[in-house]
Design a protein around this motif. Structure first.
Motif, PDB file in Angstrom:
ATOM      1  N   THR A 146      12.020 -38.669  26.542  1.00  0.00           N
ATOM      2  CA  THR A 146      12.093 -39.031  25.123  1.00  0.00           C
ATOM      3  C   THR A 146      11.627 -37.898  24.215  1.00  0.00           C
ATOM      4  O   THR A 146      12.227 -37.673  23.164  1.00  0.00           O
ATOM      5  CB  THR A 146      11.281 -40.302  24.832  1.00  0.00           C
ATOM      6  N   LEU A 147      10.581 -37.192  24.604  1.00  0.00           N
ATOM      7  CA  LEU A 147      10.089 -36.097  23.766  1.00  0.00           C
ATOM      8  C   LEU A 147      11.138 -34.997  23.642  1.00  0.00           C
ATOM      9  O   LEU A 147      11.481 -34.576  22.538  1.00  0.00           O
ATOM     10  CB  LEU A 147       8.785 -35.525  24.327  1.00  0.00           C
ATOM     11  N   ALA A 148      11.674 -34.539  24.760  1.00  0.00           N
ATOM     12  CA  ALA A 148      12.677 -33.470  24.738  1.00  0.00           C
ATOM     13  C   ALA A 148      13.954 -33.916  24.018  1.00  0.00           C
ATOM     14  O   ALA A 148      14.606 -33.121  23.349  1.00  0.00           O
ATOM     15  CB  ALA A 148      13.006 -33.025  26.160  1.00  0.00           C
ATOM     16  N   THR A 149      14.292 -35.183  24.123  1.00  0.00           N
ATOM     17  CA  THR A 149      15.506 -35.694  23.502  1.00  0.00           C
ATOM     18  C   THR A 149      15.398 -35.776  21.983  1.00  0.00           C
ATOM     19  O   THR A 149      16.289 -35.333  21.267  1.00  0.00           O
ATOM     20  CB  THR A 149      15.845 -37.091  24.062  1.00  0.00           C
ATOM     21  N   PHE A 150      14.299 -36.334  21.472  1.00  0.00           N
ATOM     22  CA  PHE A 150      14.207 -36.677  20.054  1.00  0.00           C
ATOM     23  C   PHE A 150      13.352 -35.759  19.188  1.00  0.00           C
ATOM     24  O   PHE A 150      13.431 -35.850  17.962  1.00  0.00           O
ATOM     25  CB  PHE A 150      13.646 -38.096  19.893  1.00  0.00           C
TER      26      PHE A 150
ATOM     27  N   GLY B  96       6.262 -42.960  24.086  1.00  0.00           N
ATOM     28  CA  GLY B  96       6.324 -44.207  23.336  1.00  0.00           C
ATOM     29  C   GLY B  96       6.322 -43.977  21.834  1.00  0.00           C
ATOM     30  O   GLY B  96       7.107 -44.567  21.095  1.00  0.00           O
ATOM     31  N   MET B  97       5.417 -43.105  21.381  1.00  0.00           N
ATOM     32  CA  MET B  97       5.341 -42.820  19.947  1.00  0.00           C
ATOM     33  C   MET B  97       6.609 -42.117  19.466  1.00  0.00           C
ATOM     34  O   MET B  97       7.070 -42.362  18.352  1.00  0.00           O
ATOM     35  CB  MET B  97       4.117 -41.967  19.637  1.00  0.00           C
TER      36      MET B  97
ATOM     37  N   LEU C 265       9.649 -42.656  20.630  1.00  0.00           N
ATOM     38  CA  LEU C 265      10.658 -43.711  20.461  1.00  0.00           C
ATOM     39  C   LEU C 265      10.415 -44.494  19.177  1.00  0.00           C
ATOM     40  O   LEU C 265      11.353 -44.789  18.427  1.00  0.00           O
ATOM     41  CB  LEU C 265      10.656 -44.669  21.650  1.00  0.00           C
ATOM     42  N   GLN C 266       9.159 -44.819  18.911  1.00  0.00           N
ATOM     43  CA  GLN C 266       8.826 -45.555  17.688  1.00  0.00           C
ATOM     44  C   GLN C 266       9.220 -44.736  16.462  1.00  0.00           C
ATOM     45  O   GLN C 266       9.815 -45.253  15.525  1.00  0.00           O
ATOM     46  CB  GLN C 266       7.333 -45.905  17.674  1.00  0.00           C
ATOM     47  N   CYS C 267       8.901 -43.449  16.472  1.00  0.00           N
ATOM     48  CA  CYS C 267       9.238 -42.574  15.334  1.00  0.00           C
ATOM     49  C   CYS C 267      10.751 -42.390  15.197  1.00  0.00           C
ATOM     50  O   CYS C 267      11.277 -42.363  14.081  1.00  0.00           O
ATOM     51  CB  CYS C 267       8.547 -41.221  15.476  1.00  0.00           C
ATOM     52  N   ALA C 268      11.448 -42.256  16.334  1.00  0.00           N
ATOM     53  CA  ALA C 268      12.908 -42.122  16.293  1.00  0.00           C
ATOM     54  C   ALA C 268      13.539 -43.351  15.647  1.00  0.00           C
ATOM     55  O   ALA C 268      14.471 -43.239  14.843  1.00  0.00           O
ATOM     56  CB  ALA C 268      13.464 -41.897  17.694  1.00  0.00           C
ATOM     57  N   ALA C 269      13.021 -44.522  15.973  1.00  0.00           N
ATOM     58  CA  ALA C 269      13.530 -45.746  15.353  1.00  0.00           C
ATOM     59  C   ALA C 269      13.225 -45.747  13.862  1.00  0.00           C
ATOM     60  O   ALA C 269      14.075 -46.103  13.042  1.00  0.00           O
ATOM     61  CB  ALA C 269      12.921 -46.972  16.026  1.00  0.00           C
ATOM     62  N   ASP C 270      12.022 -45.319  13.497  1.00  0.00           N
ATOM     63  CA  ASP C 270      11.608 -45.324  12.100  1.00  0.00           C
ATOM     64  C   ASP C 270      12.488 -44.427  11.234  1.00  0.00           C
ATOM     65  O   ASP C 270      12.813 -44.781  10.105  1.00  0.00           O
ATOM     66  CB  ASP C 270      10.146 -44.892  11.993  1.00  0.00           C
TER      67      ASP C 270
ATOM     68  N   ALA D  98       8.130 -50.095  17.576  1.00  0.00           N
ATOM     69  CA  ALA D  98       9.192 -49.845  16.597  1.00  0.00           C
ATOM     70  C   ALA D  98       9.562 -51.136  15.872  1.00  0.00           C
ATOM     71  O   ALA D  98       9.780 -51.134  14.661  1.00  0.00           O
ATOM     72  CB  ALA D  98      10.422 -49.246  17.280  1.00  0.00           C
ATOM     73  N   GLU D  99       9.596 -52.237  16.615  1.00  0.00           N
ATOM     74  CA  GLU D  99       9.926 -53.512  15.968  1.00  0.00           C
ATOM     75  C   GLU D  99       8.735 -54.055  15.180  1.00  0.00           C
ATOM     76  O   GLU D  99       8.872 -54.477  14.029  1.00  0.00           O
ATOM     77  CB  GLU D  99      10.378 -54.546  16.991  1.00  0.00           C
ATOM     78  N   VAL D 100       7.549 -54.030  15.767  1.00  0.00           N
ATOM     79  CA  VAL D 100       6.371 -54.610  15.122  1.00  0.00           C
ATOM     80  C   VAL D 100       5.966 -53.814  13.881  1.00  0.00           C
ATOM     81  O   VAL D 100       5.708 -54.388  12.826  1.00  0.00           O
ATOM     82  CB  VAL D 100       5.198 -54.702  16.117  1.00  0.00           C
ATOM     83  N   TRP D 101       5.903 -52.500  13.991  1.00  0.00           N
ATOM     84  CA  TRP D 101       5.433 -51.667  12.877  1.00  0.00           C
ATOM     85  C   TRP D 101       6.514 -51.376  11.844  1.00  0.00           C
ATOM     86  O   TRP D 101       6.229 -51.246  10.672  1.00  0.00           O
ATOM     87  CB  TRP D 101       4.895 -50.340  13.388  1.00  0.00           C
ATOM     88  N   ASN D 102       7.763 -51.209  12.317  1.00  0.00           N
ATOM     89  CA  ASN D 102       8.815 -50.733  11.426  1.00  0.00           C
ATOM     90  C   ASN D 102       9.976 -51.701  11.239  1.00  0.00           C
ATOM     91  O   ASN D 102      10.898 -51.404  10.484  1.00  0.00           O
ATOM     92  CB  ASN D 102       9.372 -49.395  11.939  1.00  0.00           C
ATOM     93  N   GLY D 103       9.972 -52.810  11.969  1.00  0.00           N
ATOM     94  CA  GLY D 103      11.078 -53.743  11.869  1.00  0.00           C
ATOM     95  C   GLY D 103      12.386 -53.185  12.398  1.00  0.00           C
ATOM     96  O   GLY D 103      13.461 -53.624  12.011  1.00  0.00           O
TER      97      GLY D 103
END
Length: 153
Positions: free
Chosen positions: A27-31, A72-73, A75-80, A105-110
């Protein structure tokens, strides 16, 4: 058409186009680059299946995620910022790091990244790049076919 059933990590009903990797998804290298540029092009040079491919709003089919504890963070940031996949379908068990990012990503950013795991090796052998997949809220995954000029086959 093939049907698989996995364990629901974060459920949802959607249909979309696949991108497929048969190796671990970092995830880090990807996003990482995309977090500042807004691009959802995969930047992981060590993943020839996905490198330089558009993955935002796609259904990523993968065996598992790999990499550092920042995954994990990321992925959450990518969603945000709007560059995350619509769904992640794991042949193996999801790891706790990416599961945390998907849930946060869902809980913090919807922002929802549908996630189903334990789909099995047969799933990853059957699914191909560009196919349409239908995901059901109960963990059912239906591999429909290929996208051809806007129409599923």
């Amino acid at each position: 058409m093939k049907t698989f059933t996995g364990r629901v990590v974060l459920g949802g009903n959607l249909t979309g186009e696949t991108v497929v990797t048969r190796q671990g998804f970092n995830t880090l290298a990807t996003f990482f680059r995309g977090l500042t540029t807004g691009s959802s092009i995969c930047n992981d040079q060590n993943n020839p299946d996905l490198y330089k491919k558009e993955i935002g709003e796609k259904i990523v089919c993968l065996p598992k995620t790999i990499g550092s504890t920042t995954g994990g963070m990321i992925l959450q940031c990518a969603a945000d910022v709007g560059i995350a996949p619509a769904a992640m379908l794991y042949a193996d068990h999801i790891d706790s790091i990416s599961a945390a990012g998907i849930i946060l990503a869902e809980v913090w950013n919807g922002k929802k990244i549908v996630a189903i795991d334990q789909l099995g090796d047969e799933f990853l052998e059957a699914v191909q790049e560009g196919q349409q997949i239908e995901i059901k809220d109960d963990g059912t995954v239906i591999v429909l076919g290929f996208e051809v000029e806007g129409q599923a086959q």
